[in-house]
Write an enzyme that holds these catalytic residues in place. Structure first.
Site, short mmCIF file in Angstrom:
data_model
loop_
_atom_site.label_atom_id
_atom_site.label_comp_id
_atom_site.label_asym_id
_atom_site.label_seq_id
_atom_site.Cartn_x
_atom_site.Cartn_y
_atom_site.Cartn_z
N THR A 98 0.87 -1.18 0.00
CA THR A 98 0.00 0.00 0.00
C THR A 98 0.90 1.23 0.00
OG1 THR A 98 -1.45 -1.25 1.46
CG2 THR A 98 -1.93 1.09 1.21
N ASP A 134 -6.14 0.45 0.44
CA ASP A 134 -6.48 0.11 1.83
C ASP A 134 -7.96 0.40 2.07
OD1 ASP A 134 -6.75 -0.23 4.51
OD2 ASP A 134 -5.14 1.14 5.09
N GLY A 166 -6.40 -4.62 3.80
CA GLY A 166 -6.55 -3.84 5.03
C GLY A 166 -7.55 -4.52 5.96
N GLU A 194 -12.43 -12.80 4.10
CA GLU A 194 -11.53 -13.01 5.24
C GLU A 194 -12.35 -13.13 6.52
OE1 GLU A 194 -7.50 -10.83 5.45
OE2 GLU A 194 -8.82 -9.52 4.29
#
Ligand SMILES: [Zn+2]
Length: 336
Positions: A98, A134, A166, A194
């Site tokens: 990032t 992000d 992120g 996730e």
């Protein structure tokens, strides 16, 4: 050949590695971290994945960020990470990061430093860069993408794609933003599922990114649901599977109970990756070893997985041919 030696010597492909999280304790020492920081870093990184807590992992990221606050340290950090991957026989690496702004460094400076290190690399490894947006930085996503597009025009052979990463509890996926990136010729890989967030996962899958990272909560046995899984099966998007990272972060209960088993059982496309090998105390050879230990993937299976991974990379056709040849030659030379 011993299995461990096989995993180390096989020419490997790494598609999911974050620059800062990939720094080893030794590299952080060279970047000027204090002895105290290093010994704590080493201690935490060396803990078994199942013994780590998320807070400890975040602590490690902070150390890595504190060591890369100017252009020279970003340049050196990139150089060290590439060398570490090269030393364990990674033949092709897609590094992601990032762009970060610091007191004496703009986001463009940050990107330039990473690219300079990639271009200066004299090792026999192909390195490409993916720039991450992000998701926590919601208000700046658009501005960050503009910068990525501008830099991509300058370095089209190095900057190949955009990543969305992120803290998964923050921000939302905006398909329009990534469509814009796609229209500019960038490949798209997204951290996906996730955490359990069916609505966003559905949107991500409908967007059909070129690859997804983690894919933890997709299969009904692992917190997904039938319609999400069906949608995934329709898209058949290659999965960047990060075994140790998922176990360390607690999204997978254990190596044995990792969702990778569904990909293997259903012959779905996946590749093994490290995510943050410094933070999680792993490397790609070890991840291959874990796939053997817990999912009985044989050397032939792992060679084939690597061979298939060539087509999941964001490399040029010419580079893909080179990688295929490296793998074929290696197989012939090692008689298996
Ligand atoms: Zn990641």
């Amino acid at each position: 050949m011993e299995f461990e030696q096989f995993c180390n010597l096989l020419p490997k492909i790494e598609l999911h590695a974050h620059l800062n999280g990939s720094l080893s304790a030794f590299s952080l020492q060279k970047l000027g971290c204090s002895n105290e920081q290093i010994s704590e870093y080493q201690q935490l990184a060396d803990l078994q994945a199942t013994e780590k807590t998320l807070n400890e992992c975040f602590k490690l990221f902070k150390v890595a960020h504190s060591a890369t606050k100017n252009q020279q340290s970003v340049y050196l950090a990139t150089k060290y990470v590439i060398e570490d991957f090269f030393n364990e026989n990674v033949a092709y690496l897609e590094l992601r990061t990032t762009p970060r702004e610091e007191q004496n460094m703009t986001k463009a400076d940050y990107i330039e430093s990473v690219i300079r290190a990639i271009k200066d690399c004299d090792k026999n490894i192909i390195v490409k860069l993916l720039l991450s947006i992000d998701r926590s930085d919601d208000l700046k996503c658009e501005e960050n993408l503009e910068l990525i597009i501008k830099m991509r025009q300058k370095y089209p052979n190095v900057i190949k794609g955009v990543d969305f990463s992120g803290n998964p509890y923050n921000g939302t996926f905006d398909p329009k933003l990534f469509q814009k990136a796609r229209n500019c010729g960038l490949f798209i890989t997204l951290h996906c599922a996730e955490i359990k967030n069916d609505e966003e996962v559905e949107e991500i899958l409908k967007f059909r990114p070129d690859r997804i990272g983690h894919g933890t909560f997709l299969h009904p046995n692992f917190g997904g649901n039938d319609s999400i899984w069906k949608l995934y099966l329709d898209t058949n998007i290659p999965l960047e599977c990060c075994l140790t990272s998922n176990v360390a972060c607690g999204t997978a209960k254990s190596y044995k109970q990792h969702h990778l088993q569904e990909w293997i059982k259903n012959s779905l496309p996946f590749t093994l990756c490290t995510d943050d090998k410094g933070v999680f105390g792993t490397n790609l050879s070890k991840e291959l070893g874990l796939a053997y230990q817990y999912f009985s993937l044989t050397p032939t299976n792992l060679w084939e997985m690597t061979q298939k991974t060539v087509s999941y990379t964001f490399a040029s056709d010419e580079e893909k041919k080179v990688l295929t040849k490296i793998l074929q030659d290696w197989k012939v030379k090692n008689h298996f």
